[in-house]
Design a protein around this motif. Structure first.
Motif, PDB file in Angstrom:
ATOM      1  N   ALA B  79       0.833  -1.210   0.000  1.00 31.46           N
ATOM      2  CA  ALA B  79       0.000   0.000   0.000  1.00 31.46           C
ATOM      3  C   ALA B  79       0.865   1.256   0.000  1.00 31.46           C
ATOM      4  N   SER B  80       1.929   1.246   0.802  1.00 33.91           N
ATOM      5  CA  SER B  80       2.749   2.458   0.918  1.00 33.91           C
ATOM      6  C   SER B  80       3.457   2.752  -0.402  1.00 33.91           C
ATOM      7  N   ARG B  81       3.884   1.686  -1.097  1.00 36.83           N
ATOM      8  CA  ARG B  81       4.578   1.903  -2.374  1.00 36.83           C
ATOM      9  C   ARG B  81       3.632   2.279  -3.497  1.00 36.83           C
ATOM     10  N   ALA B  82       2.338   1.953  -3.313  1.00 36.76           N
ATOM     11  CA  ALA B  82       1.346   2.330  -4.317  1.00 36.76           C
ATOM     12  C   ALA B  82       0.704   3.665  -3.968  1.00 36.76           C
ATOM     13  N   GLY B  83       1.115   4.244  -2.842  1.00 36.31           N
ATOM     14  CA  GLY B  83       0.537   5.518  -2.403  1.00 36.31           C
ATOM     15  C   GLY B  83      -0.910   5.395  -1.957  1.00 36.31           C
ATOM     16  N   GLN B  84      -1.297   4.164  -1.570  1.00 40.13           N
ATOM     17  CA  GLN B  84      -2.700   3.957  -1.153  1.00 40.13           C
ATOM     18  C   GLN B  84      -2.779   3.819   0.356  1.00 40.13           C
ATOM     19  N   THR B  85      -2.631   4.959   1.037  1.00 45.81           N
ATOM     20  CA  THR B  85      -2.520   4.913   2.499  1.00 45.81           C
ATOM     21  C   THR B  85      -3.550   5.796   3.193  1.00 45.81           C
ATOM     22  N   ASN B  86      -4.548   6.228   2.467  1.00 45.76           N
ATOM     23  CA  ASN B  86      -5.601   7.009   3.138  1.00 45.76           C
ATOM     24  C   ASN B  86      -6.965   6.675   2.553  1.00 45.76           C
ATOM     25  N   PRO B  87      -7.603   5.596   3.007  1.00 42.44           N
ATOM     26  CA  PRO B  87      -7.206   4.777   4.150  1.00 42.44           C
ATOM     27  C   PRO B  87      -6.191   3.701   3.772  1.00 42.44           C
ATOM     28  N   TRP B  88      -5.512   3.185   4.807  1.00 45.73           N
ATOM     29  CA  TRP B  88      -4.685   1.986   4.646  1.00 45.73           C
ATOM     30  C   TRP B  88      -5.625   0.789   4.465  1.00 45.73           C
ATOM     31  N   PRO B  89      -5.211  -0.236   3.733  1.00 46.43           N
ATOM     32  CA  PRO B  89      -6.097  -1.391   3.510  1.00 46.43           C
ATOM     33  C   PRO B  89      -6.197  -2.282   4.756  1.00 46.43           C
ATOM     34  N   ASN B  90      -7.309  -2.982   4.868  1.00 45.85           N
ATOM     35  CA  ASN B  90      -7.428  -3.977   5.931  1.00 45.85           C
ATOM     36  C   ASN B  90      -6.308  -5.001   5.822  1.00 45.85           C
ATOM     37  N   GLY B  91      -5.783  -5.394   6.969  1.00 47.13           N
ATOM     38  CA  GLY B  91      -4.682  -6.367   6.989  1.00 47.13           C
ATOM     39  C   GLY B  91      -3.331  -5.686   7.119  1.00 47.13           C
ATOM     40  N   ALA B  92      -3.285  -4.376   6.852  1.00 54.69           N
ATOM     41  CA  ALA B  92      -2.006  -3.655   7.006  1.00 54.69           C
ATOM     42  C   ALA B  92      -1.640  -3.587   8.485  1.00 54.69           C
ATOM     43  N   ILE B  93      -0.372  -3.798   8.780  1.00 53.73           N
ATOM     44  CA  ILE B  93       0.141  -3.585  10.140  1.00 53.73           C
ATOM     45  C   ILE B  93       1.365  -2.683  10.041  1.00 53.73           C
ATOM     46  N   LEU B  94       1.363  -1.642  10.863  1.00 57.45           N
ATOM     47  CA  LEU B  94       2.522  -0.758  10.962  1.00 57.45           C
ATOM     48  C   LEU B  94       3.216  -1.013  12.293  1.00 57.45           C
ATOM     49  N   GLY B  95       4.523  -1.100  12.275  1.00 54.23           N
ATOM     50  CA  GLY B  95       5.278  -1.317  13.510  1.00 54.23           C
ATOM     51  C   GLY B  95       6.306  -0.224  13.696  1.00 54.23           C
ATOM     52  N   LYS B  96       6.481   0.199  14.935  1.00 55.57           N
ATOM     53  CA  LYS B  96       7.463   1.258  15.204  1.00 55.57           C
ATOM     54  C   LYS B  96       8.430   0.778  16.276  1.00 55.57           C
ATOM     55  N   LEU B  97       9.731   0.773  15.928  1.00 62.36           N
ATOM     56  CA  LEU B  97      10.770   0.399  16.888  1.00 62.36           C
ATOM     57  C   LEU B  97      11.323   1.687  17.484  1.00 62.36           C
ATOM     58  N   VAL B  98      11.275   1.810  18.810  1.00 60.76           N
ATOM     59  CA  VAL B  98      11.665   3.062  19.462  1.00 60.76           C
ATOM     60  C   VAL B  98      12.893   2.845  20.349  1.00 60.76           C
ATOM     61  N   TYR B  99      13.911   3.672  20.115  1.00 62.78           N
ATOM     62  CA  TYR B  99      15.166   3.607  20.876  1.00 62.78           C
ATOM     63  C   TYR B  99      15.504   4.982  21.425  1.00 62.78           C
ATOM     64  N   LYS B 100      16.186   5.015  22.563  1.00 65.91           N
ATOM     65  CA  LYS B 100      16.793   6.265  23.011  1.00 65.91           C
ATOM     66  C   LYS B 100      17.834   6.684  21.977  1.00 65.91           C
ATOM     67  N   GLN B 101      17.992   7.982  21.778  1.00 61.29           N
ATOM     68  CA  GLN B 101      18.948   8.458  20.781  1.00 61.29           C
ATOM     69  C   GLN B 101      20.383   8.400  21.302  1.00 61.29           C
ATOM     70  N   LYS B 102      21.330   8.408  20.382  1.00 56.63           N
ATOM     71  CA  LYS B 102      22.750   8.362  20.723  1.00 56.63           C
ATOM     72  C   LYS B 102      23.525   9.113  19.642  1.00 56.63           C
ATOM     73  N   GLN B 103      24.492   9.934  20.047  1.00 54.13           N
ATOM     74  CA  GLN B 103      25.388  10.548  19.060  1.00 54.13           C
ATOM     75  C   GLN B 103      26.309   9.483  18.518  1.00 54.13           C
ATOM     76  N   GLU B 104      26.551   9.495  17.211  1.00 51.77           N
ATOM     77  CA  GLU B 104      27.555   8.589  16.656  1.00 51.77           C
ATOM     78  C   GLU B 104      28.917   8.960  17.234  1.00 51.77           C
ATOM     79  N   ASP B 105      29.639   7.974  17.750  1.00 46.77           N
ATOM     80  CA  ASP B 105      30.925   8.235  18.399  1.00 46.77           C
ATOM     81  C   ASP B 105      31.860   9.041  17.505  1.00 46.77           C
ATOM     82  N   ASN B 106      31.893   8.696  16.227  1.00 51.87           N
ATOM     83  CA  ASN B 106      32.867   9.310  15.333  1.00 51.87           C
ATOM     84  C   ASN B 106      32.281  10.401  14.440  1.00 51.87           C
ATOM     85  N   TRP B 107      31.031  10.753  14.699  1.00 48.16           N
ATOM     86  CA  TRP B 107      30.378  11.810  13.915  1.00 48.16           C
ATOM     87  C   TRP B 107      29.301  12.424  14.813  1.00 48.16           C
TER      88      TRP B 107
END
Lengths: 182, 182
Positions: B79-107
């Protein structure tokens, strides 16, 4: 006489087949060839299925206001999940999708990639034999914009990539630290 | 008499099989069951293969110093690649992985997820029949930390999710705008 010729032809064709198979396997382990996008000056081709790779991490470059999503091919994902990334195994390919940043319309303190401002996709191909000459064991390539124009000219094919990554030489030339999953 | 009994048993077993199949298919279309992690109070289970889903976007929440990677199951990616996300189709699942932020050691001006500080994985499950009652057509669930403890109690199973997402009701309740690929 006739039998000998047939034997010679058979032997030659077996040799050609064997060479093709070897070449095919070596090639496959590094990248799948795609004909639509031009290879770069080092003969490195855009991996054709990188859009379906799994994610290794993401980053927000606040210095140049870009958001990056880092992907890996199967070999890279397996290594990253096993924590075996210094060195990365031969055959691993890392891909980075770079977009201009954008504030989320409805959550201004959330910064996200601007889907309409794709800058480039860049890749590192680990193969310590094929890419021994540049001193890193990685092939470096980048394709610019939606047209995916290969980056680089005779004066700078991958020197600027390598120069920028020199601070992380001790991390097998890779900045990204892979996420860990539960 | 004997024949009738056999017919009855056969009919019953066909019915049971048909029901199992239907149930199986309905379930499969929304999430694969996993036994290791507890379902939440609404009976929503963690999708077992979410770690292999493809990427939809990423975000950096500068208000709470977190980095997020947004993934989608196959239906969501299509759906996202076809731009059909309003509404999203039944059966779609979105997942969000959440982490505390960190500066890259070398950048130091590159902000990335801290692999050692995983906060939670949260999901939206589109099914406008199963989740009609909460007014959004989505099931909402979150699993906390590396132990993946289901979020929510009797006072707040998904109300806080829905409340927070109300500003994007007009975007089918989803903040994320999917990246576009060349």
């Amino acid at each position: 006489m006739k039998n000998n010729k047939i034997k010679q032809i058979l032997a030659a064709s077996v040799l050609v087949s064997a060479l093709s198979l070897t070449q095919g396997c070596t090639q496959k382990s590094v990248e799948k060839r795609t004909t639509k996008v031009k290879a770069n000056l080092n003969g490195i081709s855009l991996p054709e299925n990188y859009k379906d790779w799994r994610v290794i991490s993401a980053s927000h470059r606040i210095d140049n206001k870009t958001m990056r999503i880092i992907l890996g091919n199967d070999i890279a994902i397996k290594a990253s999940r096993a924590g075996q990334t210094n060195p990365w195994p031969n055959g691993a390919i890392l891909g980075k999708l770079v977009y201009k940043q954008k504030q989320e319309d409805n959550w201004p303190t959330a910064i996200a990639p601007n889907p309409d401002k794709f800058i480039h996709a860049e890749f590192m191909f680990k193969d310590d034999k094929r890419f021994a000459n540049n001193g890193t064991g990685w092939g470096w390539a980048r394709w610019l914009g939606d047209k995916q124009v290969p980056y680089g000219d005779k004066n700078d094919i991958n020197q600027s990539c390598i120069s920028c990554h020199t601070p992380v030489k001790g991390k097998d030339w890779v900045y990204t630290t892979p996420i860990k999953l539960p």
